[in-house]
Enzyme design. Structure first.
Site, PDB file in Angstrom:
ATOM      1  N   ARG A 106      14.470 105.358  59.729  1.00 41.91           N
ATOM      2  CA  ARG A 106      15.370 104.769  58.719  1.00 41.91           C
ATOM      3  C   ARG A 106      15.738 105.893  57.762  1.00 41.91           C
ATOM      4  O   ARG A 106      14.856 106.503  57.149  1.00 41.91           O
ATOM      5  CB  ARG A 106      14.668 103.628  57.968  1.00 41.91           C
ATOM      6  CG  ARG A 106      15.433 103.170  56.734  1.00 41.91           C
ATOM      7  CD  ARG A 106      14.926 101.867  56.166  1.00 41.91           C
ATOM      8  NE  ARG A 106      15.298 100.765  57.029  1.00 41.91           N
ATOM      9  CZ  ARG A 106      15.238  99.472  56.658  1.00 41.91           C
ATOM     10  NH1 ARG A 106      14.833  99.149  55.447  1.00 41.91           N
ATOM     11  NH2 ARG A 106      15.595  98.527  57.499  1.00 41.91           N
ATOM     12  N   HIS A 133      22.977  99.258  61.278  1.00 41.61           N
ATOM     13  CA  HIS A 133      21.628  98.659  61.358  1.00 41.61           C
ATOM     14  C   HIS A 133      21.511  97.903  62.691  1.00 41.61           C
ATOM     15  O   HIS A 133      21.433  96.677  62.742  1.00 41.61           O
ATOM     16  CB  HIS A 133      21.424  97.718  60.171  1.00 41.61           C
ATOM     17  CG  HIS A 133      19.995  97.355  59.910  1.00 41.61           C
ATOM     18  ND1 HIS A 133      18.940  97.848  60.658  1.00 41.61           N
ATOM     19  CD2 HIS A 133      19.429  96.524  58.986  1.00 41.61           C
ATOM     20  CE1 HIS A 133      17.803  97.353  60.195  1.00 41.61           C
ATOM     21  NE2 HIS A 133      18.065  96.542  59.190  1.00 41.61           N
ATOM     22  N   GLN A 136      18.696  95.251  63.612  1.00 42.31           N
ATOM     23  CA  GLN A 136      18.864  93.974  62.923  1.00 42.31           C
ATOM     24  C   GLN A 136      19.868  93.093  63.674  1.00 42.31           C
ATOM     25  O   GLN A 136      19.611  91.918  63.931  1.00 42.31           O
ATOM     26  CB  GLN A 136      19.356  94.210  61.488  1.00 42.31           C
ATOM     27  CG  GLN A 136      19.599  92.935  60.723  1.00 42.31           C
ATOM     28  CD  GLN A 136      18.322  92.160  60.453  1.00 42.31           C
ATOM     29  OE1 GLN A 136      17.363  92.711  59.938  1.00 42.31           O
ATOM     30  NE2 GLN A 136      18.292  90.889  60.809  1.00 42.31           N
ATOM     31  N   ASP A 226      25.554  89.837  53.376  1.00 38.37           N
ATOM     32  CA  ASP A 226      24.481  90.746  52.956  1.00 38.37           C
ATOM     33  C   ASP A 226      24.623  90.949  51.451  1.00 38.37           C
ATOM     34  O   ASP A 226      25.628  90.517  50.854  1.00 38.37           O
ATOM     35  CB  ASP A 226      24.603  92.075  53.731  1.00 38.37           C
ATOM     36  CG  ASP A 226      23.341  92.930  53.653  1.00 38.37           C
ATOM     37  OD1 ASP A 226      22.353  92.518  53.014  1.00 38.37           O
ATOM     38  OD2 ASP A 226      23.348  94.035  54.240  1.00 38.37           O
ATOM     39  N   CYS A 266      20.336  89.308  56.859  1.00 38.89           N
ATOM     40  CA  CYS A 266      19.282  90.216  57.346  1.00 38.89           C
ATOM     41  C   CYS A 266      18.081  90.240  56.422  1.00 38.89           C
ATOM     42  O   CYS A 266      16.986  90.587  56.852  1.00 38.89           O
ATOM     43  CB  CYS A 266      19.860  91.606  57.535  1.00 38.89           C
ATOM     44  SG  CYS A 266      20.435  92.387  56.015  1.00 38.89           S
ATOM     45  N   ARG A 294      13.278  90.175  64.906  1.00 35.11           N
ATOM     46  CA  ARG A 294      13.224  91.651  64.885  1.00 35.11           C
ATOM     47  C   ARG A 294      12.060  92.129  65.758  1.00 35.11           C
ATOM     48  O   ARG A 294      12.191  93.082  66.528  1.00 35.11           O
ATOM     49  CB  ARG A 294      13.031  92.153  63.447  1.00 35.11           C
ATOM     50  CG  ARG A 294      14.213  91.945  62.520  1.00 35.11           C
ATOM     51  CD  ARG A 294      15.364  92.853  62.866  1.00 35.11           C
ATOM     52  NE  ARG A 294      14.995  94.260  62.840  1.00 35.11           N
ATOM     53  CZ  ARG A 294      14.933  95.011  61.727  1.00 35.11           C
ATOM     54  NH1 ARG A 294      15.268  94.490  60.561  1.00 35.11           N
ATOM     55  NH2 ARG A 294      14.583  96.289  61.783  1.00 35.11           N
TER      56      ARG A 294
HETATM   57  N1  NVA Z   1      22.833  96.500  53.779  1.00 34.47           N
HETATM   58  C1  NVA Z   1      21.443  96.490  53.403  1.00 34.47           C
HETATM   59  C2  NVA Z   1      20.588  96.089  54.552  1.00 34.47           C
HETATM   60  C3  NVA Z   1      19.119  96.003  54.225  1.00 34.47           C
HETATM   61  C4  NVA Z   1      18.276  95.602  55.394  1.00 34.47           C
HETATM   62  C5  NVA Z   1      21.056  97.861  52.895  1.00 34.47           C
HETATM   63  O1  NVA Z   1      21.455  98.858  53.515  1.00 34.47           O
HETATM   64  O2  NVA Z   1      20.366  97.946  51.874  1.00 34.47           O
HETATM   65  N1   CP Z   2      16.350  93.444  57.305  1.00 31.98           N
HETATM   66  C1   CP Z   2      15.642  94.564  57.102  1.00 31.98           C
HETATM   67  O1   CP Z   2      15.853  95.602  57.722  1.00 31.98           O
HETATM   68  O2   CP Z   2      14.686  94.443  56.150  1.00 31.98           O
HETATM   69  P1   CP Z   2      13.806  95.599  55.530  1.00 31.98           P
HETATM   70  O3   CP Z   2      14.700  96.434  54.668  1.00 31.98           O
HETATM   71  O4   CP Z   2      12.757  94.882  54.726  1.00 31.98           O
HETATM   72  O5   CP Z   2      13.210  96.416  56.634  1.00 31.98           O
END
Ligand code: NVA
Ligand code: CP
Length: 309
Positions: A106, A133, A136, A226, A266, A294
């Site tokens: 990540r 992502h 997800q 989101d 998500c 997931r």
């Molecule tokens: N769009 C959000 C997704 C988190 C799982 C982010 O990037 O923070």
């Molecule tokens: N949906 C998701 O990726 O959650 P986290 O940021 O908690 O990993």
């Protein structure tokens, strides 16, 4: 040694491969529900999990997935590694490949993840970047298939309301591969990346940009959104709260959707902002299954990408 297969975008795998992963995830889920957690696909093998952003679901679900496949996870905060002190990515990646059987990462800039993969002789899995992502949305597609049937992945109209963030871009790429209709409603200036949108529309003429959330939601069988400010955009929160007025998923939006429509998010969510508490807690909401899924899709993905010895 054959080139490793990575999962950085939906475009890295074919429709057939993605469909098989979803079917395999459903089978693994059923086995686990029957009490069979252990498999030996990764028997004793390590997988690195690198994070330069926060996580709850991704961290825990991947660590469970790796352990349940018989492997073990090594979790590294990238801020503690030599990468963030300037070690060339090409060095970090080749060194990692000598130790571990796969890398889950990540990170902020996807270009760096692509560069890591270029030098890696083990599979690299995108666990979220600023741009995408995919793990997800793979879990989201399993959830849609469970709730609406497998044919929904070709036919069910999906609507995206809100920020054209990494999640929206990934839904676009999923629509390009699977062919389902996708309608987006994003405030001015917040559409997804123009090139990702252009390619998705070229591959799937049923991808449409709408001028208002109610128009996107009309007849949709999946409604998804989101947060208004993704990780890295926290400083824009106040401006975004104003810019996203009218882009909340609430009972009025769900009433425009088709009867039996599913709500997805998500998570983490900000109830009262992009979605009401009422919708998240309603029977239409599949967010807890979505989070659980997931684990199952990532098990299927690790099994597929990391060859058995
Ligand atoms: N769009 C959000 C997704 C988190 C799982 C982010 O990037 O923070
Ligand atoms: N949906 C998701 O990726 O959650 P986290 O940021 O908690 O990993």
């Amino acid at each position: 040694m054959p080139e490793p297969k990575h999962f950085i975008t939906f475009r890295d795998l074919s429709l057939q491969e993605l469909g098989s992963l979803i079917a395999r995830a459903a089978a693994l889920k059923a086995e686990r529900a029957a009490g069979n957690f252990r498999r030996d696909h990764l028997a004793g093998r390590p997988v690195a999990m690198l994070f330069s952003k926060n996580s709850t679901r991704t961290r825990v679900s991947f660590e469970c997935a790796i352990n349940e496949l018989g492997g073990h996870a090594i979790v590294i905060n990238l801020g503690d590694s030599q990468w963030t002190r300037g070690e060339p990515l090409s060095h970090t990646s080749r060194v990692m490949s000598r130790y571990v059987s796969g890398v889950v990462i990540r990170h902020t800039k996807e270009a760096e993840l692509v560069e890591l993969a270029r030098w890696s002789s083990v599979p690299v899995i995108n666990a979220l970047t600023d741009e995408r992502h995919p793990c997800q949305v793979l879990g989201d597609l399993l959830t849609v298939s469970e709730r609406l049937g497998p044919e929904a992945l070709r036919e069910a109209p999906v609507c995206w309301i809100g920020d054209g963030c990494n999640m929206a871009a990934t839904w676009l790429e999923a629509a390009a591969v699977f062919g389902f209709p996708l309608r987006l409603a994003c405030p001015e200036g917040y559409l997804p990346d123009a090139e990702i949108l252009r390619r998705a529309q070229a591959d799937n003429p049923r991808v449409k940009v709408c001028s208002a959330p109610a128009e996107a939601a009309e007849g949709a069988r999946v409604v998804t959104t989101d947060v208004f400010a993704s990780m890295g955009f926290e400083a824009e929160r106040d401006k975004r709260l104003k810019d996203f007025r009218g882009y909340q998923v609430n009972a009025g939006i769900m009433a425009k959707a088709a009867p039996g429509a599913v709500f997805l998010h998500c998570l983490p969510a900000h109830p009262g902002e992009e979605v009401t508490e009422e919708v998240i807690e309603s029977p239409a909401s599949a967010v807890w299954d979505e989070a659980e899924n997931r684990l199952h899709v990532q098990k299927a993905l690790l099994e597929y990408l990391i060859p058995a010895l």
